[in-house]
Every structure is written in C-alpha cells, then in structure tokens.
Design an enzyme around this catalytic site. Structure first.
Site, PDB file in Angstrom:
ATOM      1  N   TRP A 233     124.426 -13.757   4.187  1.00 53.94           N
ATOM      2  CA  TRP A 233     125.666 -13.970   3.452  1.00 53.94           C
ATOM      3  C   TRP A 233     126.760 -14.362   4.440  1.00 53.94           C
ATOM      4  CZ3 TRP A 233     129.797 -11.047   5.002  1.00 53.94           C
ATOM      5  CH2 TRP A 233     129.538  -9.829   5.644  1.00 53.94           C
TER       6      TRP A 233
ATOM      7  N   GLU B 131     135.887  -3.008  13.224  1.00 54.45           N
ATOM      8  CA  GLU B 131     134.944  -4.127  13.206  1.00 54.45           C
ATOM      9  C   GLU B 131     135.452  -5.296  14.049  1.00 54.45           C
ATOM     10  OE1 GLU B 131     132.007  -4.270  11.896  1.00 54.45           O
ATOM     11  OE2 GLU B 131     131.907  -2.683  10.390  1.00 54.45           O
TER      12      GLU B 131
ATOM     13  N   GLU C 202     127.283  -8.956  12.976  1.00 53.96           N
ATOM     14  CA  GLU C 202     128.410  -8.023  12.840  1.00 53.96           C
ATOM     15  C   GLU C 202     129.744  -8.761  12.733  1.00 53.96           C
ATOM     16  OE1 GLU C 202     128.758  -4.650  12.818  1.00 53.96           O
ATOM     17  OE2 GLU C 202     126.633  -4.142  12.872  1.00 53.96           O
TER      18      GLU C 202
ATOM     19  N   HIS D 222     131.575  -9.070   9.429  1.00 53.80           N
ATOM     20  CA  HIS D 222     132.177  -7.902   8.772  1.00 53.80           C
ATOM     21  C   HIS D 222     133.698  -7.900   8.913  1.00 53.80           C
ATOM     22  CE1 HIS D 222     128.099  -5.665   9.530  1.00 53.80           C
ATOM     23  NE2 HIS D 222     127.986  -6.738   8.760  1.00 53.80           N
TER      24      HIS D 222
ATOM     25  N   GLU E 149     125.669   3.261  14.113  1.00 59.67           N
ATOM     26  CA  GLU E 149     125.307   2.396  12.994  1.00 59.67           C
ATOM     27  C   GLU E 149     125.114   3.206  11.715  1.00 59.67           C
ATOM     28  OE1 GLU E 149     125.650  -0.630  12.898  1.00 59.67           O
ATOM     29  OE2 GLU E 149     125.072  -1.612  14.745  1.00 59.67           O
TER      30      GLU E 149
ATOM     31  N   THR F  46     128.570   4.084  10.469  1.00 59.76           N
ATOM     32  CA  THR F  46     129.205   2.927   9.846  1.00 59.76           C
ATOM     33  C   THR F  46     128.633   2.667   8.458  1.00 59.76           C
ATOM     34  OG1 THR F  46     129.468   1.977  12.044  1.00 59.76           O
ATOM     35  CG2 THR F  46     129.781   0.508  10.183  1.00 59.76           C
TER      36      THR F  46
ATOM     37  N   ASP G 293     124.106  -4.235   5.853  1.00 56.38           N
ATOM     38  CA  ASP G 293     123.884  -4.746   7.214  1.00 56.38           C
ATOM     39  C   ASP G 293     123.780  -3.600   8.208  1.00 56.38           C
ATOM     40  OD1 ASP G 293     123.789  -7.432   6.668  1.00 56.38           O
ATOM     41  OD2 ASP G 293     125.666  -7.942   7.663  1.00 56.38           O
ATOM     42  N   GLU G 294     124.708  -2.657   8.099  1.00 54.71           N
ATOM     43  CA  GLU G 294     124.734  -1.540   9.043  1.00 54.71           C
ATOM     44  C   GLU G 294     123.455  -0.715   8.940  1.00 54.71           C
ATOM     45  OE1 GLU G 294     126.912  -1.714  11.146  1.00 54.71           O
ATOM     46  OE2 GLU G 294     128.771  -2.471  10.321  1.00 54.71           O
TER      47      GLU G 294
ATOM     48  N   HIS H 244     120.728  -2.555  10.777  1.00 56.66           N
ATOM     49  CA  HIS H 244     120.911  -2.428  12.221  1.00 56.66           C
ATOM     50  C   HIS H 244     120.576  -1.017  12.698  1.00 56.66           C
ATOM     51  CE1 HIS H 244     123.966  -5.979  11.924  1.00 56.66           C
ATOM     52  NE2 HIS H 244     122.715  -6.377  11.883  1.00 56.66           N
TER      53      HIS H 244
END
Length: 396
Positions: free
Chosen positions: A95, A138, A176, A179, A229, A232, A261-262, A265
C-alpha cells in the site's frame, strides 16, 4: 513505526522502570554544550543560551560483542535470505499513503478534504496528541536506520550492500517510511494540529538521535527491535480502535494498516532472536536480561518542541490515560516474548545464563506490582499545554 513504544512510557506514575528526563538535566546539558562551542551569554541577545537538542545521559558503551561472534551472523546470511527477507513485500504489492488520502489530481479533491475534516472534527484533542506523538516517532526513521547500521556483523557496509542483513535494513526502512508520510499528511489535512510545531519537533528529534544501549551488538539490537515492533503494533492498533469508536473509519483503517506492517516486522525480528536462542542460547539469554535491566527506552524519549522540557513525559501520560500504550502493555510484551522464545524451557545454560533466565522469567510480575504501587502513589493530575494542538491544555 520504526521501533516505537518502548519502556513503559514515562507515565505520571513513574517507577524504577522509567527514564524521567528532568528539566534541570536538560538545562545543564544545554549550558555545557554552549560552553563547549565557545559561546558565552554576552555573545547572545538577551543573554539566552542557544538551544541544544536533548542528549542521552547514560554512559555509552560500544562494540560489546566479541569479534569472533561476527562469524555467527555471517554464517546466517543464507538463513536470513530464506527466513527474514520473506517478510518483506514487493513494492508493487505494498500500500502507499495516497491509497488512503484525498486525490489531489481529482476534481473532487476539495470535497474529499472537506469530508476528512468533518470526520475528524469531533475527535478529542487527547487522541490527536497521541496520534501526533506516534507520527513524530515514525518520522524520526533516519535515526532508526542509523542505529541498525551500527550493529556489528549485520550493518550495511557500503550503503548498497547485497548481504541479506543490509537488504533487510534498507527494505524495512522503505516500508516503515510510508507510516510517517501517511500520518503526517492525514494530520495536515485534518486542520486539527499546528503543523509547524510538529515539524519543529521532528527536526529536534532527528537531531537528538538515540542510543538504546545496544552497544553495536546485534544480540542486543534485535532484542530491542523485537520489543519495539510489538509495542508499535499495539500502539497503532489501539489508535485504530479509538478512531473507530470516535466515528472516523478511514482513520481507523489508516492506523490499522500501519499496525499490520508493524506486526509483520515484529515477526521477522522475533525470528532472528529465536534463531539466536537456538544456536547460542547462553549469550542470547544474557543479552535479553541485559536489555531488560537497562529498560527498553522509547526511540522518541528525547522528544522536544522548543517549548516543553518534559514533552515526552506529557505525551506518554496522555497515551497511558486513553489506553493507547500503558505500563501493562510493557509487561505484556515482555511476557509474550519470554513465551515466544521459550525462555523458561532453556537448558544447558551456564551459571550466568541461569541467573539471566531467572531474572527475565520473573520480571513481568515485578513490573506489574511496581506499577500498581506507583499508581497508588500517583500525584494529582495537572493540566499541561501542548503546542501541537495550538496550546490547548490536557490532563497529564
């Protein structure tokens, strides 16, 4: 975000597991730095000292990993390619911030912005303070990539290294980076925040850097990133939940997609530490105990907007109060990682390893008890102005 939340944020009810940054300490640091630069009050209008960004105050230690251990990480190159790089997504399948924002090329752009502003109009100020704090954390991404590239044995030696470790660091950074871009633009379009104050805070924070006390040691570094991570993931997940409760489903989607996403990761980093426990359990458990004794510090704990000496503490207090990230979350993350890595079941450890194992396995309950006592002793809440929301006061 990049490794974000952290030690139990510096809550109002502080305990031995927090890192309060005092006004006097920051003031003295600025005076010392000004003196070192040869600047005197006579040379500055009105006798004011130039502001120097907040600095780390602990004793800094470097290159704590024995050189021979670097061979472990070199030997894991192929393993990392097959087990860690798979947690990255091709750019064409990722995205992008524009997927969730008004389209500036469309004729309906102004109407889309108006709709966004209507959705955010009734969201409380305390939510925006936490969202801003998360966004600023971020946006300090350059600092986090720098930190990863201090780690012996896994750093990007050329800036374009083809090693699996270097490829991960660059691609992780690229993922990242979206974000902060997305949250920054959303906040800009909302009209609810003072963008110049936000931008100054970002500049101060990147200038301040960070030293999470990982000592150029990838054992410590990957334990830190595993914790961060997950923290987050929790933080963005909670801002998504609150946005939905406040009626902004688009913002909930934004925070939720970042949280996803976090989580991905987190999976990669915890896999690395899991592998270290498999091939070198003794040094890995000692490293985990070391990081937890130091406490996992927030990447943004040196946050400053040019006005509030205790900005991070105040932001953290609001995050705690509205349930975005709490001391309980800190203990829960530790408990999760201890179980994820089967720490309690490790065998064949040295005497030092056994002590580290006992310490880590008993730490989460201790943190909870200490925080309960701190909450009971907590002082009466006070009102503090936040420059990010045009000086409005919030309870901290």
């Amino acid at each position: 975000m990049a490794f974000k939340l952290q030690q139990p944020l510096t809550f109002k009810s502080t305990s031995s597991f927090t890192f309060p940054r005092s006004h006097s300490l920051r003031s003295s640091n600025r005076i010392i730095m000004a003196s070192a630069l040869g600047i005197t009050s006579k040379e500055i209008p009105n006798g004011k000292k130039p502001y120097m960004p907040p600095r780390e105050v602990h004793i800094q230690k470097t290159h704590s990993m024995p050189p021979q251990k670097i061979e472990i990480f070199k030997s894991l190159e192929n393993w990392a390619e097959g087990n860690i790089l798979v947690h990255l997504k091709p750019v064409e399948k990722c995205w992008q911030p524009q997927d969730f924002l008004p389209d500036p090329a469309s004729e309906g752009f102004e109407e889309q912005v108006k709709e966004l502003r209507e959705r955010t109009k009734e969201i409380p100020d305390d939510y925006f303070v936490v969202l801003v704090g998360d966004m600023i954390t971020e946006e300090a991404l350059p600092t986090y990539q720098t930190m990863l590239n201090t780690l012996d044995g896994v750093r990007d030696e050329t800036g374009a290294s083809l090693s699996s470790w270097a490829i991960w660091t660059r691609a992780w950074t690229a993922e990242e980076n979206r974000h902060g871009d997305l949250l920054n633009k959303y906040l800009y379009l909302s009209g609810r925040v003072d963008m110049k104050k936000l931008e100054k805070t970002i500049q101060y924070l990147i200038g301040s850097g960070m030293d999470p006390q990982t000592e150029n040691n990838p054992y410590l570094g990957f334990i830190y990133t595993s914790f961060q991570e997950r923290a987050t993931f929790i933080s963005h997940g909670n801002t998504a939940r609150l946005a939905k409760e406040h009626g902004d489903l688009k913002l909930a989607q934004v925070c939720g997609i970042i949280a996803a996403d976090e989580k991905r990761h987190e999976t990669a980093y915890t896999k690395i530490v899991e592998k270290l426990f498999e091939i070198d359990p003794d040094d890995t458990i000692v490293a985990l105990a070391d990081m937890m004794r130091k406490k996992i510090s927030m990447p943004a704990h040196l946050m400053y907007d040019g006005e509030d000496e205790n900005l991070f503490e105040h932001y953290s207090s609001v995050a705690q109060r509205i349930g975005v990230y709490t001391a309980k979350d800190y203990a829960d993350i530790l408990e999760f990682l201890v179980e994820r890595w089967n720490v309690a079941k490790l065998t064949g450890l040295s005497g030092e390893g056994h002590k580290a194992q006992d310490f880590v396995c008993g730490l989460a309950p201790r943190i909870r008890k200490l925080e309960e006592r701190a909450q009971a002793r907590a002082k009466q809440a006070s009102l503090v102005p936040f420059s990010w929301i045009f000086g409005k006061q919030l309870t901290v």
